[in-house]
Design an enzyme around this catalytic site. Sequence first.
Site, PDB file in Angstrom:
ATOM      1  N   ASN A  45       0.855  -1.179   0.000  1.00 21.96           N
ATOM      2  CA  ASN A  45       0.000   0.000   0.000  1.00 21.96           C
ATOM      3  C   ASN A  45       0.892   1.230   0.000  1.00 21.96           C
ATOM      4  O   ASN A  45       1.936   1.254   0.646  1.00 21.96           O
ATOM      5  CB  ASN A  45      -0.885   0.020   1.252  1.00 21.96           C
ATOM      6  CG  ASN A  45      -1.906  -1.101   1.254  1.00 21.96           C
ATOM      7  OD1 ASN A  45      -2.415  -1.488   0.200  1.00 21.96           O
ATOM      8  ND2 ASN A  45      -2.210  -1.633   2.423  1.00 21.96           N
ATOM      9  N   GLN A  51      -1.990   3.518   2.935  1.00 22.57           N
ATOM     10  CA  GLN A  51      -0.812   3.189   3.744  1.00 22.57           C
ATOM     11  C   GLN A  51      -0.962   3.868   5.099  1.00 22.57           C
ATOM     12  O   GLN A  51      -1.229   5.070   5.166  1.00 22.57           O
ATOM     13  CB  GLN A  51       0.463   3.673   3.054  1.00 22.57           C
ATOM     14  CG  GLN A  51       1.733   3.335   3.830  1.00 22.57           C
ATOM     15  CD  GLN A  51       2.997   3.830   3.128  1.00 22.57           C
ATOM     16  OE1 GLN A  51       2.919   4.558   2.136  1.00 22.57           O
ATOM     17  NE2 GLN A  51       4.141   3.429   3.639  1.00 22.57           N
ATOM     18  N   HIS A 102       6.339  -1.996   3.553  1.00 17.11           N
ATOM     19  CA  HIS A 102       6.091  -3.360   4.011  1.00 17.11           C
ATOM     20  C   HIS A 102       5.253  -4.087   2.981  1.00 17.11           C
ATOM     21  O   HIS A 102       4.319  -3.523   2.416  1.00 17.11           O
ATOM     22  CB  HIS A 102       5.375  -3.365   5.367  1.00 17.11           C
ATOM     23  CG  HIS A 102       4.190  -2.450   5.438  1.00 17.11           C
ATOM     24  ND1 HIS A 102       4.316  -1.079   5.594  1.00 17.11           N
ATOM     25  CD2 HIS A 102       2.860  -2.694   5.338  1.00 17.11           C
ATOM     26  CE1 HIS A 102       3.111  -0.531   5.612  1.00 17.11           C
ATOM     27  NE2 HIS A 102       2.215  -1.487   5.439  1.00 17.11           N
ATOM     28  N   HIS A 127       2.551  -6.922   2.472  1.00 13.13           N
ATOM     29  CA  HIS A 127       1.584  -7.785   3.146  1.00 13.13           C
ATOM     30  C   HIS A 127       1.594  -9.119   2.400  1.00 13.13           C
ATOM     31  O   HIS A 127       1.403  -9.139   1.169  1.00 13.13           O
ATOM     32  CB  HIS A 127       0.163  -7.227   3.026  1.00 13.13           C
ATOM     33  CG  HIS A 127      -0.086  -5.934   3.737  1.00 13.13           C
ATOM     34  ND1 HIS A 127      -0.792  -5.853   4.919  1.00 13.13           N
ATOM     35  CD2 HIS A 127       0.254  -4.655   3.418  1.00 13.13           C
ATOM     36  CE1 HIS A 127      -0.887  -4.585   5.298  1.00 13.13           C
ATOM     37  NE2 HIS A 127      -0.260  -3.838   4.399  1.00 13.13           N
TER      38      HIS A 127
HETATM   39  P1  5GP Z   1      -0.699  -0.429   5.790  1.00  7.06           P
HETATM   40  O1  5GP Z   1      -2.124  -0.002   5.956  1.00  7.06           O
HETATM   41  O2  5GP Z   1       0.260   0.670   6.149  1.00  7.06           O
HETATM   42  O3  5GP Z   1      -0.401  -1.049   4.461  1.00  7.06           O
HETATM   43  O4  5GP Z   1      -0.507  -1.623   6.798  1.00  7.06           O
HETATM   44  C1  5GP Z   1      -0.083  -1.472   8.098  1.00  7.06           C
HETATM   45  C2  5GP Z   1      -0.361  -2.777   8.804  1.00  7.06           C
HETATM   46  O5  5GP Z   1       0.347  -2.780  10.026  1.00  7.06           O
HETATM   47  C3  5GP Z   1      -1.838  -3.007   9.140  1.00  7.06           C
HETATM   48  O6  5GP Z   1      -2.287  -4.196   8.504  1.00  7.06           O
HETATM   49  C4  5GP Z   1      -1.851  -3.096  10.656  1.00  7.06           C
HETATM   50  O7  5GP Z   1      -2.750  -4.063  11.136  1.00  7.06           O
HETATM   51  C5  5GP Z   1      -0.415  -3.442  10.985  1.00  7.06           C
HETATM   52  N1  5GP Z   1       0.040  -2.952  12.270  1.00  7.06           N
HETATM   53  C6  5GP Z   1      -0.159  -1.694  12.781  1.00  7.06           C
HETATM   54  N2  5GP Z   1       0.401  -1.589  13.995  1.00  7.06           N
HETATM   55  C7  5GP Z   1       0.975  -2.806  14.250  1.00  7.06           C
HETATM   56  C8  5GP Z   1       1.713  -3.303  15.370  1.00  7.06           C
HETATM   57  O8  5GP Z   1       1.957  -2.629  16.378  1.00  7.06           O
HETATM   58  N3  5GP Z   1       2.138  -4.592  15.285  1.00  7.06           N
HETATM   59  C9  5GP Z   1       1.890  -5.382  14.193  1.00  7.06           C
HETATM   60  N4  5GP Z   1       2.357  -6.633  14.217  1.00  7.06           N
HETATM   61  N5  5GP Z   1       1.198  -4.926  13.134  1.00  7.06           N
HETATM   62  C10 5GP Z   1       0.745  -3.657  13.168  1.00  7.06           C
END
Ligand code: 5GP
Length: 116
Positions: free
Chosen positions: A89, A96, A102, A104
């Site tokens: 993302n 994001q 990162h 997924h």
């Molecule tokens: P994004 O939306 O930025 O692509 O994804 C961020 C991801 O990080 C989300 O799926 C969310 O659940 C995960 N995430 C956020 N905070 C934490 C955390 O403290 N620990 C872990 N293991 N995952 C997290």
Amino acid sequence: MTEEITVFDRIKSKEIPAKIIYEDEVVLAFQDINPQAPVHVLVIPQNKIVGFPDILDLDQKDLGAFLQGVARVAKQLGLEAQGYRVIFNYGKNGQQTVEYVHAHILGGRQMKWPPG
Ligand code: 5GP
């Protein structure tokens, strides 16, 4: 995108806990805290990249090593036979939420297309 200390920086430095499933000199992989599939693992590069466009500044060898790390983690998770999805993302429209690149890795169920 401005660079700041994110939750993933803190996981990498072991300041906060995470269920780490793989780690080497190139990548760190840990379970997503809010899984969207039976398997939901995040893979970050050890050398921080903030947003997907920053990949343009990477050495191709480093980028290749990161992508191979993602594929290695998916293989270790046993997802190859049934298939899996890899998502990056970026930015507002990409939703994001953590400014540390990162991947997924989602697996263990049938995915849908198009994604939401
Ligand atoms: P994004 O939306 O930025 O692509 O994804 C961020 C991801 O990080 C989300 O799926 C969310 O659940 C995960 N995430 C956020 N905070 C934490 C955390 O403290 N620990 C872990 N293991 N995952 C997290």
